[in-house]
Design an enzyme around this catalytic site. Structure first.
Site, PDB file in Angstrom:
ATOM      1  N   HIS A  85      34.336  36.660  32.341  1.00 58.61           N
ATOM      2  CA  HIS A  85      35.437  35.763  32.674  1.00 58.61           C
ATOM      3  C   HIS A  85      35.009  34.333  32.413  1.00 58.61           C
ATOM      4  CE1 HIS A  85      38.950  34.196  34.745  1.00 58.61           C
ATOM      5  NE2 HIS A  85      38.146  33.300  35.273  1.00 58.61           N
ATOM      6  N   ASP A 111      47.292  36.047  45.156  1.00 60.16           N
ATOM      7  CA  ASP A 111      46.848  34.941  44.310  1.00 60.16           C
ATOM      8  C   ASP A 111      48.018  34.308  43.570  1.00 60.16           C
ATOM      9  OD1 ASP A 111      44.707  33.309  43.019  1.00 60.16           O
ATOM     10  OD2 ASP A 111      45.557  34.244  41.235  1.00 60.16           O
ATOM     11  N   ARG A 130      49.197  26.104  45.544  1.00 62.99           N
ATOM     12  CA  ARG A 130      48.106  25.133  45.346  1.00 62.99           C
ATOM     13  C   ARG A 130      48.425  24.163  44.222  1.00 62.99           C
ATOM     14  NH1 ARG A 130      43.588  28.912  43.905  1.00 62.99           N
ATOM     15  NH2 ARG A 130      42.408  27.025  43.551  1.00 62.99           N
ATOM     16  N   SER A 134      40.034  33.115  44.242  1.00 61.83           N
ATOM     17  CA  SER A 134      41.111  33.414  43.302  1.00 61.83           C
ATOM     18  C   SER A 134      40.573  34.190  42.099  1.00 61.83           C
ATOM     19  CB  SER A 134      41.756  32.093  42.860  1.00 61.83           C
ATOM     20  OG  SER A 134      42.565  32.254  41.727  1.00 61.83           O
ATOM     21  N   LYS A 140      40.692  38.685  41.515  1.00 62.62           N
ATOM     22  CA  LYS A 140      41.320  39.287  40.330  1.00 62.62           C
ATOM     23  C   LYS A 140      40.337  40.134  39.538  1.00 62.62           C
ATOM     24  CE  LYS A 140      42.975  35.219  39.394  1.00 62.62           C
ATOM     25  NZ  LYS A 140      43.596  34.012  38.835  1.00 62.62           N
TER      26      LYS A 140
HETATM   27  N1  URA Z   1      41.362  30.032  37.695  1.00 59.91           N
HETATM   28  C1  URA Z   1      41.856  30.899  38.608  1.00 59.91           C
HETATM   29  O1  URA Z   1      42.101  32.054  38.292  1.00 59.91           O
HETATM   30  N2  URA Z   1      42.058  30.474  39.863  1.00 59.91           N
HETATM   31  C2  URA Z   1      41.796  29.216  40.246  1.00 59.91           C
HETATM   32  O2  URA Z   1      41.999  28.915  41.394  1.00 59.91           O
HETATM   33  C3  URA Z   1      41.303  28.315  39.293  1.00 59.91           C
HETATM   34  C4  URA Z   1      41.080  28.753  38.026  1.00 59.91           C
END
Ligand code: URA
Ligand code: CA
Length: 442
Positions: free
Chosen positions: A82, A161, A168, A183, A187
């Site tokens: 990621h 999320d 946010r 976050s 995922k």
């Molecule tokens: N990428 C994400 O998936 N979440 C965040 O909060 C910031 C960057």
């Protein structure tokens, strides 16, 4: 407990309990906690922070808010990578097939581009016919047959999320490190990986502008992984200029195909980051015993074309036309009315390149989207012709624009000029890889 008391507790700097965090996320997803209270909580978390235990609890609560992909019937270690988002970062398209060619299992769920950063799904869709919305069972069949598949999130993964991120975004609370870490990790964990390699970008084109922030985020994500029983390592890499030269969807596919065809030198930053990510992925999959062995395996998969073959097969299995994915035909993916070289207006060394501005310039040409759901033009974008530290004679091109719609051309050109600073003195060299954090380090 009333939620208002919980906000007060966090505003006073006290840690929330595991149970409180669970109830907060469940209550928010069930619409029992309203947005105004949750935004006050997000601000309290931004101001006061969270300890490792709270961050891991938050990750777990978010992960459990929806479906969790079960990849346990696939053999071997399921390894994922990621990136926290960069410009000219086409690593996934190169490294995922390379790792598969070396025997790894890469079942990857990726995202779309937004704002100045690109997204792997959009790049895949630049290849005609390619499907990225694929159900979990078919996804697993492709991974079983080819060792690699990259798709969009399937099912209802981490609804907490989606809701919290949207909140946010409009309450100036995106940049809280525990909120970013939970976050991302929720995922990744919900997508079913056993091992995760994180590429945390540091610099003007990234979320984390400084190495100190990048280190904090990387360390927290590795610690969260450890607490939740997954193997996680992080590399912090330079985003003080675009990583690769191509910025734009088909253009980035082309750069990945060039890399997989052995046409990109080992000294190239994109190549270096791909090999480092791949090497962590192979070591965490217990396929290579150390970085040296992993490097040799990956280099071989570049040289013998087996990495490119995995990418081609993946595209075919995802209904795409893989016949474009070779140097003979790749330019057929790029349909533009014109290309325009942007010359530097003075002599000197390239002192800095603002990757964020370069990313926005490409977006303005139509390569990216401002809002979710906006259409994109797969062919357009930029190809950088010089990097930081290069000496430029007046009139030498800094980049080439690939253009269809000329509406924002002038604005994009101005932004490129703003992004590139030339000086008489040479800038200090910055390494591509700033540092690495593994679960052994913490
Ligand atoms: N990428 C994400 O998936 N979440 C965040 O909060 C910031 C960057
Ligand atoms: Ca990306």
């Amino acid at each position: 407990m009333r939620f208002v008391d919980l906000i007060e507790k966090k505003a006073d700097g006290m840690p929330l309990s595991t149970q409180e965090i669970k109830e907060m996320i469940n209550g928010y997803v069930a619409n029992e906690i309203p947005d105004y209270q949750m935004s006050a909580m997000a601000m309290a978390i931004l101001q006061r922070g969270m300890n490792d235990r709270e961050s891991a609890d938050l990750t777990m609560a978010m992960m459990n808010s929806g479906d969790i992909a079960d990849l346990s019937d696939l053999p071997g270690v399921k390894v994922d990578k990621h990136s926290t988002g960069g410009v000219g970062d086409t690593t996934t398209l190169a490294v995922a097939p390379l790792v598969a060619a070396c025997g790894g299992t890469v079942a990857k769920m990726s995202g779309r581009g937004l704002g100045h950063t690109g997204g792997t799904l959009d790049k895949l869709e630049a290849i005609p016919g390619t499907k990225v919305e694929i159900g979990l069972e078919e996804f697993k069949k492709i991974v079983l047959a080819n060792g690699v598949s990259v798709i969009g999130q399937s099912g209802n993964l981490v609804p907490a999320d989606k809701k919290l991120y949207a909140l946010r975004d409009v309450t100036a609370t995106v940049r809280s490190i525990p909120l970013i870490a939970s976050s991302i990790m929720s995922k990744k964990l919900a997508a079913g990986a056993d091992a995760i390699v994180l590429d945390v970008k540091s610099g003007n084109g990234a979320f984390m502008r400084t190495d100190a922030e990048a280190r904090e985020l990387a360390t927290l994500m590795v610690r969260i992984g450890k607490r939740l029983g997954r193997r996680v390592s992080a590399i912090v890499t330079d985003m003080s200029q675009p990583l690769g030269n191509a910025i734009g969807n088909a253009l980035e596919v082309k750069e990945a195909v060039e890399l997989l065809s052995g046409l990109i030198p080992e000294s190239d930053p994109l190549y270096k980051v791909c090999l480092l990510l791949g090497s962590h992925m192979l070591c965490m999959s217990n396929i290579a015993k150390d970085a040296e062995e992993a490097h040799a395996m990956l280099e071989k998969a570049v040289k013998d074309g087996s990495g490119l073959a995995r990418l081609q097969k993946m595209i075919s299995l995802q209904s795409g036309d893989s016949s474009f994915l070779c140097m003979e035909r790749i330019d057929e993916l790029i349909h533009v009315k014109k290309t325009i070289d942007i010359p530097v207006q003075r002599e000197g060394y390239i002192y800095s390149i603002d990757a964020r501005k370069i990313g926005i310039a490409a977006q303005m040409l139509g390569a990216g989207r401002e809002r979710k759901g906006d259409p994109i033009d797969y062919s357009v974008g930029l190809v950088m012709k010089a990097r930081r530290g290069a000496f430029m004679h007046i009139g030498a091109p800094i980049c080439r624009m690939y253009v269809n719609d000329e509406r924002n051309l002038e604005e994009a050109r101005n932004l490129i000029y703003q992004a590139v600073q030339l000086k008489d003195e040479q800038p200090q060299e910055t390494p591509i890889v700033h540092f690495t954090i593994t679960d052994m380090d913490i």
